[in-house]
Motif scaffolding. Structure first.
Motif, PDB file in Angstrom:
ATOM      1  N   PRO A   1       0.913  -1.271   0.173  1.00  0.00           N
ATOM      2  CA  PRO A   1       0.065  -0.020  -0.094  1.00  0.00           C
ATOM      3  C   PRO A   1       0.757   1.391   0.059  1.00  0.00           C
ATOM      4  O   PRO A   1       2.103   1.235   0.496  1.00  0.00           O
ATOM      5  N   THR A   2       0.258   2.373  -0.410  1.00  0.00           N
ATOM      6  CA  THR A   2       0.920   3.797  -0.496  1.00  0.00           C
ATOM      7  C   THR A   2       0.500   4.283   0.818  1.00  0.00           C
ATOM      8  O   THR A   2      -0.153   3.610   1.482  1.00  0.00           O
ATOM      9  N   LEU A   3       1.116   5.467   1.170  1.00  0.00           N
ATOM     10  CA  LEU A   3       0.822   5.895   2.682  1.00  0.00           C
ATOM     11  C   LEU A   3      -0.798   6.393   2.603  1.00  0.00           C
ATOM     12  O   LEU A   3      -1.465   5.891   3.532  1.00  0.00           O
ATOM     13  N   PRO A   4      -1.432   6.837   1.697  1.00  0.00           N
ATOM     14  CA  PRO A   4      -2.602   7.187   1.745  1.00  0.00           C
ATOM     15  C   PRO A   4      -3.594   5.895   1.918  1.00  0.00           C
ATOM     16  O   PRO A   4      -4.574   5.880   2.672  1.00  0.00           O
ATOM     17  N   LEU A   5      -3.236   4.948   1.192  1.00  0.00           N
ATOM     18  CA  LEU A   5      -4.075   3.677   1.310  1.00  0.00           C
ATOM     19  C   LEU A   5      -3.719   3.073   2.900  1.00  0.00           C
ATOM     20  O   LEU A   5      -4.541   2.586   3.329  1.00  0.00           O
ATOM     21  N   TYR A   6      -2.551   3.253   3.287  1.00  0.00           N
ATOM     22  CA  TYR A   6      -2.631   2.664   4.556  1.00  0.00           C
ATOM     23  C   TYR A   6      -3.165   3.693   5.831  1.00  0.00           C
ATOM     24  O   TYR A   6      -3.777   3.177   6.566  1.00  0.00           O
ATOM     25  N   ILE A   7      -3.244   5.011   5.553  1.00  0.00           N
ATOM     26  CA  ILE A   7      -3.982   5.804   6.301  1.00  0.00           C
ATOM     27  C   ILE A   7      -5.607   5.327   6.158  1.00  0.00           C
ATOM     28  O   ILE A   7      -6.237   5.160   7.168  1.00  0.00           O
TER      29      ILE A   7
END
Lengths: 271, 292
Positions: free
Chosen positions: A221-227
């Motif tokens: 995941p990218t950071l926004p997906l992680y968030i």
């Protein structure tokens, strides 16, 4: 511009100034809550505040999943920004200097992603990457983010290339310079600040992008997906807000640098 | 004066340079944008047989769309929500752009402040509103502390109104720049001449500033309308079930529902809606006598 030349009376102008102030407060107030609650010693984001803590930030440092997502986002952001800037530079330059039918068509198409909602960009690319056998992956997200950032890079770089007086490349051509030399020795150096600004804006776009990445992400995941994945758990909300504050601070820094570069680039041009 | 040999060499080198220049842009725009959109349009006419790209050719997806009133309702709701957001964004942005163009002293700073949230996380901007509007959120706890309410209200979050508010906030800066560009292009001599000839501030605004700013207003409207009409994050975070938008339906077809051809058909409908809006805007643009 003199005050007398502008419509509106003195009091109208004061009201307008107050309105702009209120507008800015509306713009920033909800966003300001995130840093505020990231220092609040409570799981719940509600008033009254429960006391100051740095604990949520400490929690960030030891989080391996978060660090992996950050790495993925940085890599995707840098790759997408590089490709989008390269495309933006060549597309804008070809449109302005070559001006062929293909160059103009490409320039129009490059601005088209503004008119396509992210969800459509996401699924269209999902179909493409599955069909060519690439599948959802980091590279797929890079391609998606290049498309999303392309209109910005084209518009920013085109603005700076257009501000260069035509006499400059013409003089160089008359003195025997090849088109490549005109590009490399004159136009590129003059457009470099704008290109750097476009690169940073493209990076920020990619770094924050969620809607397209949602469809194209593989296993990392990218950071926004992680968030997004953490937003479901009330317990991890304070950590998410600490993370959001850190991202906010970094984004503000990069955006400010990009703006300063863009202005310096415009000022450096001979008038 | 260059020799013929050098000229020919230069000509060939220029050809190579032009080809290299055209390569990345052509690959991305023709090879990726057009190809992906074309593929999506084709997929919308395929039958979902569980395989990647469906099978055969059919109008069935569009027939289902037309027959099931739920889809019409969701499309209509997306249009209304995006329309309200666009209206709110443009109307609130206009005075700011006007101030920046005609009055502002700290123009550079205000402009930077206005565009800055644009570069901060969209997800977090939406999430901030969830904190504000939630049952035990900022607004409820704040108003209870002030004694306005004795009990937290559930009427704030999970409503279409929350979606409109959140989207209007998230896309607020988008409309200012196009309007500002249009306002800056108005010759100040026009305004002065009108004032000299006895036109009041209101007449000047109605007869000179507004018509000349219209192309910017319409461009700003398009820039806000497009991303909001396809949004699925905001309805999911603050909207609740009564605010499902077309973007949420598309996302579901490519996720849980696993019906890609039908999702593609929904996407085609979204693009057609946007195309219709752009044509309408073009028409309005021409009616206001703009040169663009």
């Amino acid at each position: 511009m003199s005050a007398a030349a502008t419509p509106g009376t003195g009091s109208g102008r004061r009201w307008l100034g107050l309105y702009v102030l209120a507008y800015l407060v509306f713009l920033y107030l909800p966003v300001a809550l995130i840093p505020l609650f990231s220092f609040n010693d409570s799981i719940q984001a509600a008033f009254p505040l429960q006391g100051f803590t740095l604990g949520w930030y400490r929690g960030l440092a030891g989080n391996a999943a978060l660090r992996a997502a950050l790495g993925t986002s940085l890599m995707i952001g840098l790759s997408a920004a590089f490709l989008a800037t390269l495309c933006g530079l060549t597309i804008a330059y070809a449109e302005l200097s070559v001006g062929s039918r293909l160059a103009r068509l490409v320039a129009v198409l490059a601005r088209m992603p503004i008119l396509i909602p992210g969800v459509v960009v996401g699924i269209a690319l999902l179909v493409v990457v599955n069909l060519i056998g690439l599948g959802p992956s980091r590279l797929a997200i890079v391609l998606g983010h290049v498309l999303v950032a392309l209109p910005t890079t084209v518009i920013v770089i085109r603005g700076s290339l257009r501000a260069v007086p035509r006499s400059l490349p013409e003089a160089a051509r008359d003195l025997g310079a090849s088109e490549a030399a005109v590009f490399a020795r004159i136009m590129l150096p003059l457009a470099l600040p704008a290109a750097a600004s476009a690169f940073m804006l493209a990076f920020l776009t990619s770094f924050d992008e969620f809607i397209v990445a949602f469809f194209l992400a593989g296993t990392d995941p990218t950071l926004p997906l992680y968030i997004w994945s953490q937003l479901r758990f009330p317990k991890s909300l304070p950590t998410v807000m600490a993370l959001g504050t850190a991202i906010l601070a970094a984004s503000v820094l990069i955006a400010a640098t990009a703006e300063i570069l863009r202005r310096r680039g415009l000022r450096r041009l001979p008038s | 004066m260059a020799e013929t040999g050098t000229t020919a060499q230069n000509g060939r080198a220029d050809g190579v340079f032009r080809a290299a220049l055209a390569l990345p842009g052509t690959a991305v725009t023709l090879g990726l944008i057009l190809f992906a959109l074309g593929l999506l349009a084709l997929l919308a006419f395929r039958v979902n047989d569980g395989s990647l790209f469906g099978a055969g050719l059919t109008l069935g997806n569009f027939r289902t769309l037309a027959a099931e009133p739920l889809y019409g309702l969701v499309i209509l709701r997306s249009l209304v929500i995006a329309g309200l957001v666009t209206l709110a964004t443009v109307v609130t942005a206009f005075p700011v752009a006007y101030y920046l163009s005609f009055h502002a002293r700290a123009r550079g700073l205000i402009l930077f402040l206005v565009t800055l949230p644009f570069w901060t996380s969209y997800l977090l901007r939406v999430f901030a509103w969830k904190i504000v509007l939630a049952y035990n959120g900022v607004l409820n706890s704040g108003l209870m502390a002030l004694g306005v309410w004795s009990e937290p209200s559930t009427a704030l979050l999970n409503t279409p109104a929350a979606v409109v508010l959140t989207l209007a906030h998230a896309y607020a800066p988008f409309a200012i720049l196009p309007i500002l560009v249009a306002l800056d292009a108005i010759p100040r001599s026009l305004v002065e001449a009108a004032a000299d000839l006895g036109a009041g501030p209101l007449t000047i605004f109605r007869r000179i500033i507004l018509p000349n700013a219209m192309p910017g207003v319409l461009a700003g409207a398009v820039v806000v309308f497009v991303p909001t009409v396809g949004d699925y994050v905001t309805p999911a975070l603050v909207g609740g079930p009564a605010s499902t938008m077309i973007g949420s339906l598309i996302q579901a077809q490519f996720g849980k529902a696993q019906d890609w051809p039908f999702g593609a058909a929904l996407a085609v409908v979204v693009m057609l809606v946007i195309l219709a809006v752009i044509l309408l805007v073009r028409l309005a643009d021409r009616r206001f006598g703009s040169r663009t």
